[in-house]
Structure formats: C-alpha cells, structure tokens
Scaffold this active site. Structure first.
Site, mmCIF file in Angstrom:
data_model
loop_
_atom_site.group_PDB
_atom_site.id
_atom_site.type_symbol
_atom_site.label_atom_id
_atom_site.label_comp_id
_atom_site.label_asym_id
_atom_site.label_seq_id
_atom_site.Cartn_x
_atom_site.Cartn_y
_atom_site.Cartn_z
ATOM 1 N N LYS A 73 0.837 -1.198 0.000
ATOM 2 C CA LYS A 73 0.000 0.000 0.000
ATOM 3 C C LYS A 73 0.874 1.251 0.000
ATOM 4 O O LYS A 73 1.962 1.247 0.597
ATOM 5 C CB LYS A 73 -0.888 -0.041 1.245
ATOM 6 C CG LYS A 73 -1.959 1.029 1.324
ATOM 7 C CD LYS A 73 -2.836 0.801 2.576
ATOM 8 C CE LYS A 73 -3.915 1.846 2.711
ATOM 9 N NZ LYS A 73 -4.765 1.651 3.912
ATOM 10 N N SER A 149 -9.726 1.710 3.004
ATOM 11 C CA SER A 149 -8.835 2.433 2.129
ATOM 12 C C SER A 149 -7.798 1.585 1.402
ATOM 13 O O SER A 149 -7.214 2.057 0.421
ATOM 14 C CB SER A 149 -8.111 3.499 2.942
ATOM 15 O OG SER A 149 -7.253 2.891 3.884
ATOM 16 N N SER A 173 -10.013 -0.706 7.043
ATOM 17 C CA SER A 173 -9.377 -0.479 5.745
ATOM 18 C C SER A 173 -8.693 -1.685 5.114
ATOM 19 O O SER A 173 -8.326 -1.634 3.944
ATOM 20 C CB SER A 173 -8.352 0.646 5.862
ATOM 21 O OG SER A 173 -9.005 1.891 5.845
#
Lengths: 486, 95
Positions: A73, A149, A173
């Site tokens: 990420k 996210s 997330s």
C-alpha cells in the site's frame, strides 16, 4: 493455471522444488498488470515505472520466500520507492528508510514491488475514491468501488495482479476492501505488528496487515511481519506463535457468538442471508453458536470519527511544505506572516476534500471549549465499547459478523455524502477501538455475483483462533477459489 | 452545536489550511451533519467511566543512551522542497 493465479504457499512450494523461478513469477505478475491494470487501477504511478520493462531479482534464492513478489500500500515506507499516500501533498516522496514490515519481508526473501497499491488519500475513506490518482475499479464489476482504504491491495490480489499485499487498517481499511473484492484480510491485534514506517493516520488505531488469496497465506505473511520492534513504542513484546499450526480443519466445541445488534437495521438483505448461512455451516461443522450482545455498537461510528480525526489532525500537522513533498508560495495579500501563509497555501493545495474535512473535524474536536464535549467523551465511550467485548469474550471464543452491511457499491454513489460513507464502516470500526484482531474471509456471492465477506473477531493476541475458524470455514467451502472475469 | 462558516474558517486557520469560499460553505454544511450525528454520544452517562486513550497499558520506554546509526544530512534533506547549506529553508518570518 498461470503463476500469478497461484497462492504464496503454492508458489513457495514450487520455488523450493525449483519448478519455477522468482523471475518467472514476477514476469507473470507484470504481464497481468499490463493486461488488466488499465481497467482495475490497483497500482499507482504505473506509467513511467521501470518495473514494467525490466526484471531484476535482488533476493537470495536460498531465503524462505525465495524472491516471491509482494505488493505494498502507498502509505508504507519503501526505501527509494515513491510512497505518497496517494496524496498531492506527498508528491515525489521517496523514503530514506524501509518500514519495519518491509525490512522483515526483505529479510525473509521477498521481492518488494516498486509500484505501489492505490488507496484513499492518507487512508481516509471506504472506497479508494479519495485517491489523487483516481479510484480503483472492482474486478468483479468495474462500475463498483473496491472498498477502502486499502482498495488497491484488495483489487490487485483479487485480479491476480499480486500474490499477496500489505495494507493498513484504522477502521476497517483491510477487511472491508477484502470483503468487497472476495479475498482474505486480517487486522492484527493493536501492537502485534510494528507501525514504524507506516505513515500515521490515527496512532491508537492503525495496524498493518496482509491481504491474501486464502487463509494459509494470511497466516504465513502475518507470521513474517509480526513481532517486537523497539522503534515503535506501542509494539508489544509477546512471542509470535507459528500461525501455520492454527490451520486446522476443526471447529468442534468452539464457542462462536453473533451479536444481535449487527443484524438489525441498515444491513443488506442478501448480505444478512449469506452471513447467517455461513454461521449455520459453522454450526454444522461442530461449533457452538450463541447470540450475544454488544450494547454500545451504535456508538462506535461517532466515537471513531472523533478519535480518528483528532489523532489524524495532529499526525498530519507534519505536512507543512518544509520537510517533504509539495510547497506552495505564500500569498502576497495574506493577513498572516509569510511562513503561516505558506503553510496554509501548501495544505490548501495539497490535501484533498476528505483530508481537509477530517483535519478540520479533528481540530474542532480538540479545540478549546469542545475538548471535553467531544474528545474526552468519545474516549470514555471507547472504554464502554471495549468493555462490551471483554464481557462477550467471557462466554465465547470468537465473534462472527458480516464485514460490511453491503456489497461493493457503485463508484460515485456515496462520495457526496460523507456521513453515509462513514456508516459503511459500522461493523469494522469496533475492532480498532477495542484493539482486538479481526479477519475477513469470502463467504458467498450475491445474485449479481458480488462477493460478501465474513468477519471473525477474537481476543487480543488471539489471532490463532481466527485462523482456525477461518481456515475450517474455507476448507469446507469454495468461495475463495472463484475468480473474477476480466 | 451549530457549525457555521465562521467556526469552520477559524478552525481551518488553527489547522493551517486555506479554504476557498466554495469549500467553506460545503464543509460547514457537511460538518454540521457530522457533528449532529456525533452528538449521539451525549445520550450516554459517562460520569463514572474512565477514558481510554490507548488500548494497551502504555509505559515509558527507555533505551541505553548509545549512539545508533541514523540518517545523514543528505538523506534527511533528500525530500526537502527547498534547502540551503545543509538546512531546510522556510519563508522569512522576521524582517
């Protein structure tokens, strides 16, 4: 099957038998990214990246992972590779060091991909629409969101553009995008994985965790990244169990609770039916199912949006146009001095709408006159939420809920209504507030062929129980084997 | 508690964020909704509840006062948008 379609544990076996090389795996990932990522957009800064035209493997062939590629990420620091939290304010940021988890993976022989996974800016969001690079698209239906996210991570794993990925989870997330994309993701116990090198959102809630194709891979990657780190003062020095031993196909006698507050209003009818079927199946497999109560559930979202935004407003103060990233010029006609004017111009231009909204809400909650009414009160209700779980775990070994009240929604559907978006985290937020671990696994598909996720929550440092229950369910179902058509 | 434009303007100043007029009006109405929703917390009696700022018992962590390897000046300044003579530079505050 192509190499990029396999799991990490399958590939490790092939690598150790010398049936494949790390280079072949990376090539298959690259080919897949080239062919489907223009549609899915799971990665950012792809064009112009050297990754797409050359293969370099730097890892020891004798190491445990033998050069297995892992994708990351965009908020986890990778030395020399851009890490921008998908925000304009961190444009061009190349960390001079690796996050603890990256060091761990490299030491284990992983090949870290130099292009990173898309996310909501600074992890603020539940759909990956708040990325300065634009939204990722759900591999099961390109008109729908991937969740957020860590949406790029989940989409990459679901679309076989990655073998496994590392995401972060502050209020869901990792779990919510895993559920929307039909893959596995775990938020470990707070303190289980070092946050050193994770660009902070809400420091009392953030945890890094894996997103993978199955439960075995999730256990494998968590084992590699978990453990004590003196560079994170909230890292806990408790030995890391060998999670592979928890991959036991047996739930006989395990006491599973399902909280009645999670199955009432606001839940999609199909999600409810599919979750109840999964619970029924665990019962057939020998688990003791009982209804429990988490009476303060309805307060979790308001508590979260005070605590998380307050911590975020403080953490994001560092983006000031001086140390890294974007700097805008001070305005000539500003009533402030030139330094303050430069701060305001930089932050006004660099942060997206959701970041501004959260920083301002957090600053408001912490400001003079409101601190007691909001922040302190939220911290007290957080205590009540934690106590609900303490009480529940006296009677059960783990708790099962849907991961999200809905399946992946349409791109654009909730973006204009922040409150509606916040409510989509209703089932995942409590685990962060209570600091306990929670995993999401695929448990079915709606009539429109959209994946539904099952969440299993456990006691602090009780990841082994989650893996055991998740593994048993997975071994007796085939949801995790379905692939989206792209 | 109403969040009007002036409140948002003041808080944005505290947070050092410049907002356009349009952002100011959109944000004040959105924040108004969010804060009304958050006011739900006032339903609970929390007079006897201790706050949780951290889920784990947090203690001071000490280490031996020994030098360890850290970033050199070049690495530390590597991402700075402006630098001079081994320092970050910022707009002048005092004339």
């Amino acid at each position: 099957m192509k190499l990029n379609e396999l799991t990490a544990h399958e590939l490790i076996e092939k690598l150790s038998k010398r049936e494949v090389t790390s280079l072949q795996i990376i090539d298959s990932i690259r080919d897949r990214i080239k062919s489907v990522d223009p549609k899915v957009k799971a990665y950012v800064r792809v064009s112009g990246s050297k990754f797409l035209d050359s293969s370099v493997v730097t890892r020891q062939p004798s190491s445990f992972l033998m050069g297995l590629p892992i994708s990351i990420k965009d908020n986890i620091c990778t030395e020399g590779y851009n890490t921008e939290c998908c925000s304009n304010i961190l444009q061009g940021f190349k960390p001079p060091y690796n996050a603890f988890v990256i060091k761990r993976l490299i030491d284990a022989g992983a090949e870290i991909l130099s292009i990173k996974n898309n996310m909501d800016e600074f992890a603020f969001g539940s759909s990956t629409e708040n990325s300065c690079f634009g939204p990722s698209r759900n591999p099961w239906d390109l008109e729908r969101v991937v969740g957020g996210s860590s949406g790029g991570c989940a989409a990459a794993v679901a679309a076989d553009e990655a073998i496994a990925a590392l995401g972060s989870d502050t209020g869901g997330s990792i779990r919510q995008p895993a559920s929307f994309c039909g893959v596995v993701g775990i938020k470990p116990t707070y303190g289980r994985v070092s946050r050193f090198g994770l660009i902070a959102f809400a420091s009392s809630l953030d945890q890094i965790g894996p997103i993978t194709k199955d439960v075995a891979d999730c256990a494998l990657v968590l084992k590699l990244i978990a453990g004590f780190d003196s560079a994170d003062s909230t890292s806990v020095n408790i030995p890391v169990p060998d999670y592979s031993r928890s991959l036991v196909n047996d739930v006989k006698g395990i006491r599973i609770g399902f909280p009645r507050e999670y199955f009432v209003e606001g839940i999609d009818k199909q999600v409810k039916e599919i979750t109840l079927e999964a619970i029924e199946q665990l019962k057939v497999l020998g688990a003791h199912i009982q209804e429990i109560s988490l009476p303060h559930t309805e307060y979790a979202v308001p508590v979260y949006y005070i605590v998380a935004t307050a911590e975020a407003s403080s953490n994001l103060a560092r983006f000031d146009g001086i140390q890294y990233g974007l700097r805008s010029s001070a305005e000539q006609d500003s009533p402030d001095n030139r330094l303050i004017s430069m701060y305001k111009a930089t932050r006004g231009a660099g942060f997206g709408q959701e970041a501004k909204r959260r920083i301002i809400l957090g600053t408001y909650a912490l400001s003079y006159g409101y601190y007691e009414a909001y922040y302190l009160r939220a911290q007290k209700v957080r205590t009540l939420i934690k106590q609900d779980f303490d009480e529940a775990f006296k009677a059960v070994d783990c708790i099962i809920t849907p991961t999200s009240p809905s399946v992946a929604f349409k791109i654009g559907e909730k973006i204009q209504d922040p409150l509606k978006m916040y409510l989509s985290d209703i089932y995942t937020i409590s685990a962060n507030l209570a600091g306990i671990p929670a995993i999401s696994i695929p448990c079915g598909f709606t009539r429109n062929n959209l994946p539904v996720g099952l969440q299993i929550l456990g006691k602090a440092f009780g990841e082994e129980m989650l893996f055991r229950v998740a593994y048993t369910y997975e071994q007796n179902t085939e949801w995790h084997l379905r692939k989206p058509k792209l | 508690m109403a969040i009007d434009k002036n409140t948002v303007k003041y808080v944005a100043h505290l947070a050092r964020i410049r907002l356009t007029d349009k952002e100011l009006s959109v944000l004040s109405s959105q924040l108004e909704d969010i804060v009304t929703f958050i006011d739900k917390l006032k339903e609970l009696d929390v007079t006897k509840v201790k706050p949780t700022s951290h889920i784990l018992p947090v203690n001071n962590v000490f280490r031996k006062d020994k030098p360890i390897k850290s970033l050199n000046v070049k690495e530390a300044l590597g991402n700075a948008p402006a630098q001079r003579d081994g320092f970050f530079t910022a707009p002048k505050v005092l004339e």
